[in-house]
Design a protein around this motif. Structure first.
Motif, PDB file in Angstrom:
ATOM      1  N   GLU A   1       0.821  -1.200   0.000  1.00  0.00           N
ATOM      2  CA  GLU A   1       0.000   0.000   0.000  1.00  0.00           C
ATOM      3  C   GLU A   1       0.860   1.256   0.000  1.00  0.00           C
ATOM      4  O   GLU A   1       0.546   2.245  -0.688  1.00  0.00           O
ATOM      5  CB  GLU A   1      -0.922  -0.016   1.216  1.00  0.00           C
ATOM      6  CG  GLU A   1      -1.998  -1.074   1.135  1.00  0.00           C
ATOM      7  CD  GLU A   1      -2.847  -1.122   2.395  1.00  0.00           C
ATOM      8  OE1 GLU A   1      -2.495  -0.397   3.353  1.00  0.00           O
ATOM      9  OE2 GLU A   1      -3.826  -1.867   2.417  1.00  0.00           O
ATOM     10  N   MET A   2       1.953   1.219   0.754  1.00  0.00           N
ATOM     11  CA  MET A   2       2.817   2.392   0.792  1.00  0.00           C
ATOM     12  C   MET A   2       3.445   2.658  -0.565  1.00  0.00           C
ATOM     13  O   MET A   2       3.561   3.814  -0.996  1.00  0.00           O
ATOM     14  CB  MET A   2       3.904   2.191   1.850  1.00  0.00           C
ATOM     15  CG  MET A   2       3.374   2.152   3.275  1.00  0.00           C
ATOM     16  SD  MET A   2       4.670   1.838   4.490  1.00  0.00           S
ATOM     17  CE  MET A   2       5.710   3.275   4.248  1.00  0.00           C
ATOM     18  N   ARG A   3       3.847   1.608  -1.275  1.00  0.00           N
ATOM     19  CA  ARG A   3       4.432   1.808  -2.612  1.00  0.00           C
ATOM     20  C   ARG A   3       3.404   2.357  -3.586  1.00  0.00           C
ATOM     21  O   ARG A   3       3.713   3.234  -4.394  1.00  0.00           O
ATOM     22  CB  ARG A   3       5.005   0.489  -3.121  1.00  0.00           C
ATOM     23  CG  ARG A   3       6.242   0.028  -2.367  1.00  0.00           C
ATOM     24  CD  ARG A   3       6.731  -1.299  -2.911  1.00  0.00           C
ATOM     25  NE  ARG A   3       7.926  -1.765  -2.185  1.00  0.00           N
ATOM     26  CZ  ARG A   3       8.550  -2.903  -2.442  1.00  0.00           C
ATOM     27  NH1 ARG A   3       8.094  -3.699  -3.415  1.00  0.00           N
ATOM     28  NH2 ARG A   3       9.622  -3.238  -1.739  1.00  0.00           N
ATOM     29  N   LYS A   4       2.193   1.832  -3.496  1.00  0.00           N
ATOM     30  CA  LYS A   4       1.157   2.310  -4.428  1.00  0.00           C
ATOM     31  C   LYS A   4       0.762   3.742  -4.131  1.00  0.00           C
ATOM     32  O   LYS A   4       0.437   4.514  -5.047  1.00  0.00           O
ATOM     33  CB  LYS A   4      -0.052   1.390  -4.358  1.00  0.00           C
ATOM     34  CG  LYS A   4       0.215   0.019  -4.954  1.00  0.00           C
ATOM     35  CD  LYS A   4      -1.013  -0.871  -4.886  1.00  0.00           C
ATOM     36  CE  LYS A   4      -0.717  -2.245  -5.505  1.00  0.00           C
ATOM     37  NZ  LYS A   4      -1.900  -3.134  -5.439  1.00  0.00           N
ATOM     38  N   MET A   5       0.789   4.120  -2.858  1.00  0.00           N
ATOM     39  CA  MET A   5       0.480   5.508  -2.530  1.00  0.00           C
ATOM     40  C   MET A   5       1.561   6.448  -3.031  1.00  0.00           C
ATOM     41  O   MET A   5       1.285   7.564  -3.468  1.00  0.00           O
ATOM     42  CB  MET A   5       0.313   5.654  -1.019  1.00  0.00           C
ATOM     43  CG  MET A   5      -0.935   4.972  -0.469  1.00  0.00           C
ATOM     44  SD  MET A   5      -1.126   5.174   1.318  1.00  0.00           S
ATOM     45  CE  MET A   5      -1.375   6.946   1.411  1.00  0.00           C
ATOM     46  N   LYS A   6       2.827   5.991  -2.980  1.00  0.00           N
ATOM     47  CA  LYS A   6       3.901   6.828  -3.496  1.00  0.00           C
ATOM     48  C   LYS A   6       3.806   6.984  -5.006  1.00  0.00           C
ATOM     49  O   LYS A   6       4.168   8.010  -5.563  1.00  0.00           O
ATOM     50  CB  LYS A   6       5.256   6.232  -3.132  1.00  0.00           C
ATOM     51  CG  LYS A   6       5.572   6.329  -1.639  1.00  0.00           C
ATOM     52  CD  LYS A   6       6.929   5.732  -1.332  1.00  0.00           C
ATOM     53  CE  LYS A   6       7.258   5.836   0.145  1.00  0.00           C
ATOM     54  NZ  LYS A   6       8.597   5.241   0.469  1.00  0.00           N
ATOM     55  N   ARG A   7       3.330   5.915  -5.700  1.00  0.00           N
ATOM     56  CA  ARG A   7       3.204   5.986  -7.158  1.00  0.00           C
ATOM     57  C   ARG A   7       1.932   6.690  -7.574  1.00  0.00           C
ATOM     58  O   ARG A   7       1.710   6.898  -8.757  1.00  0.00           O
ATOM     59  CB  ARG A   7       3.218   4.577  -7.746  1.00  0.00           C
ATOM     60  CG  ARG A   7       4.542   3.848  -7.539  1.00  0.00           C
ATOM     61  CD  ARG A   7       4.426   2.415  -8.001  1.00  0.00           C
ATOM     62  NE  ARG A   7       5.655   1.662  -7.724  1.00  0.00           N
ATOM     63  CZ  ARG A   7       5.780   0.358  -7.902  1.00  0.00           C
ATOM     64  NH1 ARG A   7       4.727  -0.342  -8.364  1.00  0.00           N
ATOM     65  NH2 ARG A   7       6.924  -0.245  -7.625  1.00  0.00           N
ATOM     66  N   GLY A   8       1.082   7.026  -6.615  1.00  0.00           N
ATOM     67  CA  GLY A   8      -0.163   7.712  -6.943  1.00  0.00           C
ATOM     68  C   GLY A   8      -1.255   6.800  -7.434  1.00  0.00           C
ATOM     69  O   GLY A   8      -2.216   7.271  -8.052  1.00  0.00           O
ATOM     70  N   LYS A   9      -1.158   5.514  -7.259  1.00  0.00           N
ATOM     71  CA  LYS A   9      -2.175   4.590  -7.736  1.00  0.00           C
ATOM     72  C   LYS A   9      -3.343   4.448  -6.767  1.00  0.00           C
ATOM     73  O   LYS A   9      -4.351   3.850  -7.085  1.00  0.00           O
ATOM     74  CB  LYS A   9      -1.562   3.217  -7.985  1.00  0.00           C
ATOM     75  CG  LYS A   9      -0.573   3.214  -9.139  1.00  0.00           C
ATOM     76  CD  LYS A   9      -0.074   1.813  -9.417  1.00  0.00           C
ATOM     77  CE  LYS A   9       0.898   1.819 -10.605  1.00  0.00           C
ATOM     78  NZ  LYS A   9       1.379   0.454 -10.909  1.00  0.00           N
TER      79      LYS A   9
ATOM     80  N   SER B   1      -5.913   9.789  -2.746  1.00  0.00           N
ATOM     81  CA  SER B   1      -5.520  10.400  -1.475  1.00  0.00           C
ATOM     82  C   SER B   1      -6.620  10.285  -0.431  1.00  0.00           C
ATOM     83  O   SER B   1      -6.362  10.373   0.768  1.00  0.00           O
ATOM     84  CB  SER B   1      -5.170  11.875  -1.706  1.00  0.00           C
ATOM     85  OG  SER B   1      -6.290  12.559  -2.261  1.00  0.00           O
TER      86      SER B   1
END
Length: 461
Positions: A353-361, A364
């Motif tokens: 989840e943290m990686r996807k939030m950083k990629r904007g997927k 917000s």
């Protein structure tokens, strides 16, 4: 006159005339006879068999011999035959490593000092009162912790004397003896216990102890035990050496006990199997249902700890591993790994989840903590993922196409080429797709536990 009176009073009884002594003797005789009659009547009231016992002692000439010595002292060793009938095995304790047995112990020997004449060749039977006045073998139980002779309603002792001096001495005794048990295969074990008999004071030069009828000297009633099945009873003999006194004859009563497994299947193995299977239920629960999966894992771990504690409390504190310990601790490991598995799934899900939030997927507005705690599921509709372009059908379907034609074809844009992934790439794949850990665990855990059970039961059964 005064002088004559003084002389009359100074006459001693030794100077009396026969005429003066006669009245006193006549008066004294009836008193002595009455006193003896009262004493004899008193003895008869105390023991009504006193007269019969005196006749038996006279018949056997007990007062004429020294029964502190064995028969034939100074000559060849006296043979003493032993005959045992096992009445019951009262208890078997794994904690104390002992067993309690009630048996009839019979001794056979010959003492010519007790021979008596008999016209009809009939034997005489006595109880424990005569046993204390003659010589009997001093047989004791080796490695015994406690033993006693039954005394209800009288001492269970029988002495039978034959006219030629042969003697049968029987006693009913209960003995608790040591049994060195090996629990390495518990509860799928077989124990070998023995009761050993030996003379305490007389070595092989004075007393020869033997089974009177060989293997038939050991007889048993129908014995049923709750946890064991008696496979075999055997009578054997041997010698025991003591450095200070020499060699002694020793008799062995050996019996083999095989443990019933059904009790432990119900109390230990089946509950353990159910706890392990119950821990696998968490693999089918959504990975975001944290309270459900954590509580299920902790419950199974605590239940396994209770089972292990209960089994250990009923067993002796041995320094080696038992078969039941292997099964319980391996099952506990499976339950513990199921908890660790969810910890890994939860951690990988958080990283994903943290990686996807950083990629904007992930939008917000998406709250991961609320979804984990309250929603219980993961909404893929809230995430926009790019798809691969659809591949054009460029390869021919004709299998007879020449290799040159196939080699000319080049993969178009968007086509994936398969290659063997490294370990790091596989780990990254699991981290990015944490749901795959549950999918693999649903298959890996049952197969591993099934393999363990197959090996375990094939080794110890």
């Amino acid at each position: 006159m005064g002088l004559k009176r003084r002389e009359k009073h100074t006459v001693s009884p030794g100077n009396w005339t026969p005429a003066q002594r006669a009245p006193l003797q006549q008066n004294r005789a009836p008193v002595s006879w009455d006193k003896d009659r009262r004493i004899d009547y008193k003895l008869k009231r105390q023991d009504s068999t006193k007269t019969l016992l005196i006749k038996s002692e006279q018949l056997l000439r007990i007062e004429e011999h020294d029964f502190a010595m064995r028969p034939g002292f100074g000559g060849a060793p006296i043979p003493v035959g032993i005959d045992v009938q096992v009445e019951s095995i009262d208890s078997i304790s794994e904690v104390n490593m002992d067993f309690t047995m009630t048996l009839y112990l019979r001794h056979y020997w010959k003492d010519e000092r007790l021979a008596f004449p008999s016209g009809n060749n009939q034997s005489r039977t006595f109880d424990s009162r005569l046993v204390k006045k003659i010589w009997v073998p001093d047989v004791f139980f080796v490695h015994s912790k406690r033993s006693f002779i039954h005394d209800t309603t009288m001492e269970n002792i029988m002495l039978r004397v034959y006219p030629d001096g042969k003697i049968l001495y029987s006693v009913r005794v209960t003995v608790t003896a040591l049994c060195s048990m090996d629990f390495s295969s518990f509860p799928l074990d077989t124990q070998n216990c023995s009761l050993e008999l030996e003379s305490y004071a007389y070595n092989e030069n004075d007393l020869m102890l033997y089974w009177k009828n060989g293997n038939d000297s050991l007889r048993t009633d129908e014995i049923v035990l709750s946890q064991f099945f008696i496979e075999h009873f055997q009578a054997s003999s041997g010698l025991a050496f003591y450095s200070s006194t020499g060699w002694y004859n020793r008799l062995f009563i050996t019996f083999i006990l095989r443990r019933h497994i059904f009790f432990f299947m119900l109390q230990t193995y089946f509950p353990t199997m159910l706890m392990v299977v119950l821990s696998w239920v968490s693999f089918w629960i959504d990975r975001r249902a944290v309270p459900a999966r954590v509580s299920l894992g902790i419950t199974t771990v605590l239940t396994m700890s209770t089972i292990i504690t209960g089994v250990s409390a009923s067993m002796p504190q041995v320094s080696y591993v038992k078969a039941v310990d292997i099964y319980l601790w391996t099952s506990f490991l499976f339950v513990f790994l199921s908890v660790i598995e969810y910890a890994a799934v939860n951690y990988c899900t958080t990283l994903e989840e943290m990686r996807k939030m950083k990629r904007g997927k992930i939008p917000s507005t998406f709250n991961a903590s609320q979804a984990m705690a309250f929603d219980g599921c993961f909404h893929d509709n809230d995430i926009e993922l790019t798809t691969f372009p659809r591949l054009a059908p460029t390869l021919t379907s004709d299998p007879l196409t020449s290799p040159t034609q196939s080699s000319d074809m080049r993969p178009t844009e968007g086509t994936r080429l398969r290659r063997q992934r490294s370990v790091r790439e596989n780990v990254d794949l699991l981290v990015n797709n944490s749901y795959m850990i549950d999918s693999y665990s649903r298959l890996a855990f049952p197969l591993s536990y099934l393999l363990f059970n197959t090996i375990y039961w094939s080794m110890y059964s």
